[in-house]
Design an enzyme around this catalytic site. Structure first.
Site, PDB file in Angstrom:
ATOM      1  N   HIS A 129       0.595  -1.171  -0.191  1.00 39.98           N
ATOM      2  CA  HIS A 129       0.099  -0.132   0.084  1.00 39.98           C
ATOM      3  C   HIS A 129       1.082   0.940   0.006  1.00 39.98           C
ATOM      4  O   HIS A 129       0.312   2.512  -0.610  1.00 39.98           O
ATOM      5  CB  HIS A 129      -1.037  -0.068   1.148  1.00 39.98           C
TER       6      HIS A 129
ATOM      7  N   LYS B 248      -9.295  14.841   3.536  1.00 39.88           N
ATOM      8  CA  LYS B 248      -8.006  12.645   3.705  1.00 39.88           C
ATOM      9  C   LYS B 248      -7.219  13.173   4.314  1.00 39.88           C
ATOM     10  O   LYS B 248      -7.129  14.294   5.301  1.00 39.88           O
ATOM     11  CB  LYS B 248      -7.045  13.044   2.142  1.00 39.88           C
ATOM     12  N   ARG B 249      -6.592  12.156   5.052  1.00 45.41           N
ATOM     13  CA  ARG B 249      -5.603  12.103   6.387  1.00 45.41           C
ATOM     14  C   ARG B 249      -5.092  14.225   6.216  1.00 45.41           C
ATOM     15  O   ARG B 249      -4.769  13.848   5.098  1.00 45.41           O
ATOM     16  CB  ARG B 249      -4.947  11.078   6.406  1.00 45.41           C
TER      17      ARG B 249
ATOM     18  N   LYS C 237       0.527  14.458   1.212  1.00 42.75           N
ATOM     19  CA  LYS C 237      -0.945  14.214   0.555  1.00 42.75           C
ATOM     20  C   LYS C 237      -0.401  16.391   0.090  1.00 42.75           C
ATOM     21  O   LYS C 237      -1.106  17.171  -0.553  1.00 42.75           O
ATOM     22  CB  LYS C 237      -1.902  14.369   1.045  1.00 42.75           C
TER      23      LYS C 237
ATOM     24  N   THR D  62      -8.458   6.508  -2.924  1.00 41.77           N
ATOM     25  CA  THR D  62      -9.903   6.067  -2.989  1.00 41.77           C
ATOM     26  C   THR D  62     -10.741   7.563  -3.406  1.00 41.77           C
ATOM     27  O   THR D  62     -11.650   7.403  -3.241  1.00 41.77           O
ATOM     28  CB  THR D  62     -10.276   4.764  -2.054  1.00 41.77           C
TER      29      THR D  62
ATOM     30  N   LYS E 254     -14.665   8.604  -5.216  1.00 42.01           N
ATOM     31  CA  LYS E 254     -15.473   8.617  -4.510  1.00 42.01           C
ATOM     32  C   LYS E 254     -16.289   9.719  -5.090  1.00 42.01           C
ATOM     33  O   LYS E 254     -17.365  10.119  -5.120  1.00 42.01           O
ATOM     34  CB  LYS E 254     -15.499   9.084  -3.571  1.00 42.01           C
TER      35      LYS E 254
END
Ligand SMILES: *Cc1c(COP(=O)(O)O)cnc(C)c1O
Length: 585
Positions: free
Chosen positions: A141, A329-330, A335, A437, A441
């Site tokens: 992952h 998101k986290r 990110k 992911t 969505k």
């Protein structure tokens, strides 16, 4: 917990384990050793009490190791018992059972099954090994070093001594086979060893044992072959596969966006509910103004619903006619929520200097949880809050620019937000996000991706069409080249006035708070190359507003995202696992 399939007779069982002390040690208690009796009890209960809150970061605590072993032992024990009750032997376990190691957290299932076969069932090593290697498959992952699990040899030896001795034997035999395979190249063997520098490398153990290794997007599955598992790939190329992630498709469409589901059903029928591939039929309507108008009316209605939710929960009023630009998101530096903040600071600065400028109203929506021990992540959350507050104090600018940070980001909140989103921010440094992911969505709910060529964004681009996504920034090879050349963020700070003014704002203060550590990390190290991608990001942001202002163009982009989202259904992903890896009929 029983889990039923939609419109099928299939029901699966999800087992949830909890740890309890077998019994309170009354003997110890009666002898007056109250503290020890109580301590034993609470250690046992603690094992399944908490989920460690880190994301993409390893946690080397002894309780974490105990949890991992506890859950693996419970599940392997359950699988073995069930199999024995049907077949009365484990000889055929690998023919009837597939065990999937989802990230490295359940790696100890491998030596635990070896232990049962060797110690409880009396198999020879060779026979046990053959069963194990044909039973396990592994999904990787992440490739980021700080997230790859390594366990200290002494800790494992102390907590689970028999499991440790089995891992040592697996490693000895693995290294021996590598020597034979690689012409006694001992440097290569050392490099590939499961145990090195007094640490057990869990991903290496998974790759050594599993019959299949996969990444979670096309890009990520290539990266693992080129980097972390390159040597293993050269030895056993046939092991390496890709399964692009998917999402709980009906949850994120049928269940969370009833208005869109109704419009789709009225337009293309209801086959898409069972099979996402049928969403492609929507493509026929991409130039149908009547349909596009209805699609935008659904979006508008979902934005109003979301505004009511925000009003009720945080008393903040949002403008449903503004662009809803969403990054949820986290919170993690890779990110790059701070890249988004940099652009907001630049817009805000522009509006301070040009209060009467023509500016399409925009609402930036953030939500994120940070690991409690991740200091910089918490500073970035505080910075988002600070800019949100400062802008809200300026009524004139607030009409054009608004920022909101929603607390407690969770699936429930996500289900209300996704249908209301216009722009999906997927701005990680290329090569760092394995799949994502959230991007799927948002696409399924008609948001247009503004993102880098990272993770599944690349496949989203292919599925939606190049005109229906907004791409910016360096590619993975460009990132690697810049790193090899030597990246110096300070040059960007010195030569780009916009970058300098945004970072200087962090030093001088936002809403009365300074953010020196965030500013220093960008100016001095910038490990995720925020400054290198800033100009390109800013251009992409400008372009997204231009697209939005052309109503029919935007609606068409949105439609093409919905139409192409079917392949990101978990139905498709699970089918690929079943056919290509577990070999199920
Ligand atoms: C989907 C989802 C995520 C994952 O989001 P990414 O953008 O892929 O990192 C995280 N948290 C919640 C609550 C989600 O629903």
């Amino acid at each position: 917990m029983y889990v039923s399939g939609y419109g099928s007779d299939g029901v699966s069982v999800l087992r949830l384990w909890s740890a309890k002390a077998p019994s309170f040690d009354m003997n110890m208690f009666n002898k007056g050793d109250y503290a020890s009796a109580l301590a034993q009890n609470s250690i046992a209960n603690a094992i399944s009490k908490v989920l460690y809150p880190n994301d993409n970061h390893l946690e080397g605590k002894s309780l974490r190791l105990r949890q991992q072993y506890f859950l693996c032992a419970a599940s392997i024990g359950d699988i073995v018992n069930t199999h024995m009750s049907v077949y009365g032997t484990l000889d055929n376990l690998h023919e009837k059972v597939a065990i999937h190691i989802n990230d490295t957290h359940p790696t100890l299932a491998i030596p635990e099954l070896m232990r049962i076969l060797l110690d409880d069932c009396g198999y020879t090593w060779e026979k046990a090994w053959n069963i194990v290697i044909n039973t396990f498959a592994y999904t990787n992952h992440t490739v980021m070093a700080e997230a790859l699990e390594k366990w200290d040899v002494n800790l494992v030896k102390h907590v689970i001594p028999r499991i440790f001795s089995i891992i040592v034997e697996i490693n000895n035999r693995y290294c021996q086979s590598l020597m034979e395979r690689n012409g006694y190249d001992s440097a290569k063997t050392t490099r590939m060893s499961i145990i090195k520098d007094n640490q057990i490398h869990m991903a290496t153990l998974c790759v050594a044992v599993s019959h299949s290794v996969n990444g979670v997007s096309k890009l990520h599955s290539e990266i693992i072959k080129d980097s972390v598992f390159h040597d293993e790939f050269c030895n056993t190329p046939e092991k390496f596969k890709n399964v692009t992630n998917g999402i709980a498709y009906r949850r994120w469409l049928y269940q969370s966006n009833p208005e869109l589901t109704k419009l789709l059903t009225a337009t293309i029928g209801d086959k898409f509910i069972k099979d996402g591939a049928n969403l492609a039929a929507l493509k026929d309507y991409e130039n149908d103004e009547e349909f596009l108008t209805k699609l935008m009316a659904v979006k508008r209605s979902n934005k109003e619903r979301f505004c009511k939710y925000v009003k009720n929960h945080s008393k903040i009023t949002l403008d449903p006619d503004s662009i809803f630009d969403v990054q949820v998101k986290r919170l993690h530096e890779y990110k790059r929520q701070h890249l988004n903040v940099m652009n907001i600071l630049a817009d805000y600065n522009y509006l301070l200097n040009n209060p009467d400028a023509d500016f399409t109203p925009k609402t930036y929506i953030f939500a994120a949880k940070a690991a409690p021990g991740y200091y910089l992540a918490k500073q970035i959350i505080k910075m988002i809050w600070a800019i949100s507050e400062e802008i809200r104090k300026n009524p004139k600018i607030s009409k054009k620019l608004s920022v909101v940070f929603l607390e407690n980001y969770c699936v429930t909140l996500s289900e209300i937000l996704m249908p209301a989103s216009d722009i999906s921010e997927q701005i990680s440094l290329a090569g760092t996000e394995a799949s994502g992911t959230g991007n799927m969505k948002l696409m399924l709910n008609g948001a247009v991706t503004l993102g880098t060529l990272d993770g599944a964004n690349i496949e989203i681009k292919d599925a939606a069409g190049d005109d229906n996504i907004i791409i910016f920034g360096m590619t993975t090879p460009e990132v690697n080249e810049l790193k090899a050349r030597g990246y110096n963020p300070t040059n960007y700070y010195s030569s780009n006035g916009t970058i300098r003014s945004c970072i200087d704002r962090m030093y001088t203060g936002i809403n009365g708070c300074t953010f020196n550590d965030v500013a220093n990390s960008l100016k001095d190290r910038d490990p995720y190359m925020v400054l290198a991608d800033f100009e390109s990001y800013r251009q992409a942001q400008k372009y997204s507003t231009e697209c939005y202002n052309d109503k029919m163009k935007w609606a068409k982009m949105s439609l093409n995202n919905i139409a192409g989202a079917g392949i990101f259904s978990a139905d498709r992903a699970v089918t690929e696992y079943a056919e290509n890896i577990w070999h199920l009929k």
